[in-house]
Design a protein around this motif. Structure first.
Motif, mmCIF file in Angstrom:
data_model
loop_
_atom_site.group_PDB
_atom_site.id
_atom_site.type_symbol
_atom_site.label_atom_id
_atom_site.label_comp_id
_atom_site.label_asym_id
_atom_site.label_seq_id
_atom_site.Cartn_x
_atom_site.Cartn_y
_atom_site.Cartn_z
ATOM 1 N N GLN A 159 -38.057 -34.551 33.186
ATOM 2 C CA GLN A 159 -36.721 -34.546 33.773
ATOM 3 C C GLN A 159 -35.662 -34.196 32.721
ATOM 4 O OE1 GLN A 159 -35.376 -38.370 35.214
ATOM 5 N NE2 GLN A 159 -34.307 -37.387 36.920
ATOM 6 N N LYS A 160 -35.756 -34.819 31.552
ATOM 7 C CA LYS A 160 -34.763 -34.559 30.481
ATOM 8 C C LYS A 160 -34.878 -33.134 29.967
ATOM 9 C CE LYS A 160 -32.718 -38.527 30.213
ATOM 10 N NZ LYS A 160 -31.343 -38.677 30.602
ATOM 11 N N GLN A 167 -33.349 -30.822 32.525
ATOM 12 C CA GLN A 167 -31.878 -30.868 32.494
ATOM 13 C C GLN A 167 -31.337 -30.038 31.349
ATOM 14 O OE1 GLN A 167 -30.862 -35.016 32.263
ATOM 15 N NE2 GLN A 167 -31.227 -35.387 34.438
ATOM 16 N N GLN A 193 -28.824 -26.711 31.439
ATOM 17 C CA GLN A 193 -27.535 -26.687 30.737
ATOM 18 C C GLN A 193 -27.455 -25.549 29.731
ATOM 19 O OE1 GLN A 193 -27.281 -30.628 29.132
ATOM 20 N NE2 GLN A 193 -26.800 -31.558 31.101
#
Length: 91
Positions: free
Chosen positions: A82-83, A86, A90
């Motif tokens: 998930q990180k 993300q 970005q």
């Protein structure tokens, strides 16, 4: 990828927490890391935080979410995925 990530996390835990007699296959994906299961403690949790930062560039800021994410290898792998996802969005 998820299975590769889980295997990598297991290898890192064994190396960093000095579980010399263990192999990644000895750690079930859904077994609790703390309490029962591997029986990790708060010092080990700190080592996991450092590991995530150095290996994956992931900073753990929230203790409550970390507690949920560090429940098992599966939840830890989901947290990392998930990180990393993300960060890619970005970029």
């Amino acid at each position: 990828m998820p299975n590769d990530l889980r295997h990598k996390l297991k290898e890192l835990l064994i190396e960093r927490l000095k579980f010399e007699d263990m192999t990644p296959e000895d750690i079930p994906d859904d077994e609790p890391l703390f309490g029962g299961g591997l029986g990790l403690d708060s010092i080990d949790a700190l080592e996991i935080v450092v590991m995530l930062e150095s290996e994956f560039g992931i900073k753990v800021k929230n203790e409550t979410s970390a507690r949920d994410s560090f429940r098992s290898i599966s939840t830890l792998a989901n947290h990392v995925e998930q990180k990393l996802g993300q960060e890619q969005l970005q970029a």
